[in-house]
Structures are given as C-alpha cells and as structure tokens.
Design a protein around this motif. Sequence first.
Motif, PDB file in Angstrom:
ATOM      1  N   ASP A 201      -0.276 116.344  58.203  1.00 45.46           N
ATOM      2  CA  ASP A 201      -1.061 115.743  57.120  1.00 45.46           C
ATOM      3  C   ASP A 201      -0.096 115.213  56.055  1.00 45.46           C
ATOM      4  O   ASP A 201       0.294 115.934  55.147  1.00 45.46           O
ATOM      5  CB  ASP A 201      -1.982 116.837  56.547  1.00 45.46           C
ATOM      6  N   ASN A 203      -0.794 112.411  54.268  1.00 44.91           N
ATOM      7  CA  ASN A 203      -1.541 111.748  53.187  1.00 44.91           C
ATOM      8  C   ASN A 203      -1.856 112.675  52.013  1.00 44.91           C
ATOM      9  O   ASN A 203      -1.946 112.218  50.874  1.00 44.91           O
ATOM     10  CB  ASN A 203      -2.851 111.164  53.722  1.00 44.91           C
ATOM     11  N   GLY A 250     -11.985 109.180  58.361  1.00 38.83           N
ATOM     12  CA  GLY A 250     -13.385 109.362  58.731  1.00 38.83           C
ATOM     13  C   GLY A 250     -14.350 108.371  58.095  1.00 38.83           C
ATOM     14  O   GLY A 250     -15.542 108.666  57.959  1.00 38.83           O
ATOM     15  N   GLY A 298      -7.803 106.508  56.896  1.00 39.43           N
ATOM     16  CA  GLY A 298      -6.753 107.509  57.065  1.00 39.43           C
ATOM     17  C   GLY A 298      -5.360 106.987  57.322  1.00 39.43           C
ATOM     18  O   GLY A 298      -4.382 107.720  57.113  1.00 39.43           O
ATOM     19  N   ASN A 299      -5.238 105.743  57.770  1.00 36.58           N
ATOM     20  CA  ASN A 299      -3.884 105.244  58.027  1.00 36.58           C
ATOM     21  C   ASN A 299      -3.014 105.404  56.779  1.00 36.58           C
ATOM     22  O   ASN A 299      -3.456 105.140  55.663  1.00 36.58           O
ATOM     23  CB  ASN A 299      -3.933 103.780  58.450  1.00 36.58           C
ATOM     24  N   THR A 300      -1.789 105.847  57.019  1.00 42.37           N
ATOM     25  CA  THR A 300      -0.946 106.278  55.894  1.00 42.37           C
ATOM     26  C   THR A 300      -0.749 105.200  54.827  1.00 42.37           C
ATOM     27  O   THR A 300      -0.797 105.494  53.638  1.00 42.37           O
ATOM     28  CB  THR A 300       0.430 106.716  56.421  1.00 42.37           C
TER      29      THR A 300
END
Length: 409
Positions: A201, A203, A250, A298-300
């Motif tokens: 994780d 992010n 999500g 969610g992509n960094t």
Amino acid sequence: MTTCREALDLILDSVAPLPPRATTLFDALGLVLADRLGSPETVPPFTNSAMDGYAVRAEDCAGAGSDTSVSLDVLSDLPAGSVATEAVRPGTAIRIMTGAPIPAGADSVVPVEATTSEGSRVRIAAPVKRGANVRLAGEDLREGEELLPKGFVLNPASLGILASVGLSEVPVHPRARVAILTTGDELVAAGDKPGPGQIRDSNIHTMCAQALAFGAVPVPISRVPDTREAVTAALSRARNTADVIVTNGGISVGDYDFIKAVLADLGAREVFWKVKQKPGGPLGFWLLDGKPVFGIPGNTVAAMVCMEEYVRPALRKLMGHANLLRPEATAVFEGSFRKTVQDGKVHLVRVRARRENGRLVVAPSGPQGSGILSSMLRSNALALVPADALALKTGDEVRVHLVEEPEDH
Ligand code: AMP
Ligand code: MG
C-alpha cells in the motif's frame, strides 16, 4: 463527462471555510487569520540598549576624540531584565547590556568596543551621537496599529510579532482533518511481505504526506477490504472523524468497486463521477451530510494527481485561504508526448520544469503510465495537454501547474 474546470468549480462551490478557532502560536504556522488583529501593546515596550556598552549623556562625551579621551565614573552594571536604581548624572555612566532599559538621565550608548575599562571608571575615546544605539519604545509597533490583516497566512515572523504583543492564541481557520481510505484486497502494509498477487500500500503514504504538506491533518484508514461491509464501516468511521473524506481505489467499474454503491446507500449526493482527464478519469465527488467526499482511483499517479489538482484546492478553501491554486504558467515543451488515441481528455503530464534564458522549459520526467510512480519522483510540475491536442513536440507551448519550487530536487 465533466471537464477538469467544471469538476474543480463544482468542488469549490460545495465547500466553505471551517469556523475559526482560537489556536496557540505553536500550532498556527501556515494557518489563515480569521480576523484583523490590532496591536494591544507597543513594541519595544520600553526604550532600551541596542548594544553591550555604557549608557551615557552624549553631552559628557562631546570632547572625546582619538587624542582627547573622556573618563566617566561607572555607577553600576545593568543586565537585560533589570532596571537601573539610579540615574546617570553628569560625569557618570552605567554599564549596560543589550535589551536593558536605558537608565534615566542617559540618552546614548557607547559600544563596549569603543571603551577602555579602568577599575571603577571607563575611558571613551570617540564622540557619541545623541541617541546612538538606543532603541526607542514603540519604534517597531504602536498600540492600536494593525498588526495583521484578516486572511493573512501566518508565517514565522508573524508568529513572533504576535508573541511580542502578548497574543498567545489567535483566531484561525483550523487545519482540515482529511480521512484517507485506501482500499483493495491486494494490499499489504509497507512493512509486510506481499503474498502471491499482493502489492504494498504505497498510496496511504503518498496521500497522507500530500495532505500534511497541504497543511491538513491526515487520518489514515488503511487497506479497507473490497467488501460492501468493510467499505461501509470505514466510510462511517471517516464520516464521524473528518471534515473531508478521500477514498482511494474501487471507484471504477470493476466487480469489486464498491465505493459508489456504498456512498449511495449512506445517502451521499453525487456531484459528479468521471472527469475528462488522464490520469484520474474515474474521479468522483459526493457530499455526505454536506461533507466533501472524493473518490479517487487507485493507480499510484492518479491518486497523487487528483490529490494535487482537486483535494488540495478544496482543503485550502476549507482552511480559509484566498489563493487556492498553484501558480499556472506557459512553458516551452521539450521532448515528445503523444496520446495513444484522441480521447478528448486533458492529459496531465509529469514534467520537470526549469528556467533557461528567462524561459520556463518543461520536459517529461519519465514514462507516463498512471501506475508509474517513479516518474513522479523528480517531477515538479504538471503540463496540461489540451483535450483537442494529440501530441506535443519540442518547442510547443504548454500550460503548466507549478507543483513545487525546483530547488529541492
Ligand atoms: P483500483 O482503482 O482499485 O481499480 O486500483 C487500480 C490500480 O491501483 C490497481 O493496480 C491497484 O492494485 C492499484 N492500487 C490501488 N490501491 C493502491 C494503493 N493503496 N497503493 C498502491 N497501489 C494501489
Ligand atoms: Mg481496487
């Protein structure tokens, strides 16, 4: 689909500054004053010495020169924090330290370097200008004078000024508390070893660090599992603890993307979902009991870019700032950039900006995939490739958002 500009306007129209709160000076750096402040006192509060030396009557030293020195009787020693118990009379002096109140009778201070101590006397070999090395009461600030206007962003000097007049608490818009939820069954903590198919994780760290850098207080809610129940519980917790909620991941159209559905169940009002941009296209924005909720993919890189372009201005508005956006400039592009298809979206390209011959030049800082965080490392600006453009080549003009001053990296 919403354009970048419309999305930002919709967000900013939905948020208002948080109510002011009295805050101690240690906690106030970077916060915005909610009221004009006048000075309740005078600074300096009393006339005092600007040097270590001798408090004298200039008149007594009038004849002093390189070959005609004057000798004065030293009555006492006066450290900072003490008040003289006797006055300087003709032919006398009081040894005085920087910041000590000028004794009655004295009008000037001779620096210690210009004197020779001779037992209980002092020899002065240069004339003294009346008022020399004396700081007058009120020369910095007068009682009642405006110290700081409403809206002032408190910097170190202002905190010192407030302290000097006895204002140990100030009315400011508080730091916004921003709950940051990362989501995904594939995530493990940075300190854990990923199993098959799992990733760390990252992010939670980029986004919490960004929130901190924006002056807000991040409330991390890490690695919420991809189930309706877990997302519901996490959002309910966030709703009770934060002024702003940011969910991460999500939010697209995958089978495990529950954020939108749960927000709808909780009664949130959707303001928009999906923005004509890349990265960060699936960005959404809701109001839950009037609280802003950002749904960020969610992509960094998408996560960081959405924090920068949308969450930051909203946090700044909540915290009472007048300037909400980073500086925007026109730059000369260097290198090449091409959209894979003409998608009608604004592309935010990670670039490194530098000044060259009076011009701002920007070059891509690495590959532009929305999950490639390493090219974010040395990027200090985002170049905006317009929706109707397909490519950029060396020499093209491009608008940029200057995210960071270039001297650090
Ligand atoms: P999502 O928006 O949930 O579909 O995620 C898009 C991509 O971002 C997937 O490859 C995820 O594994 C990745 N991702 C989602 N959350 C995080 C996170 N917190 N840290 C790093 N990568 C993430
Ligand atoms: Mg996910």
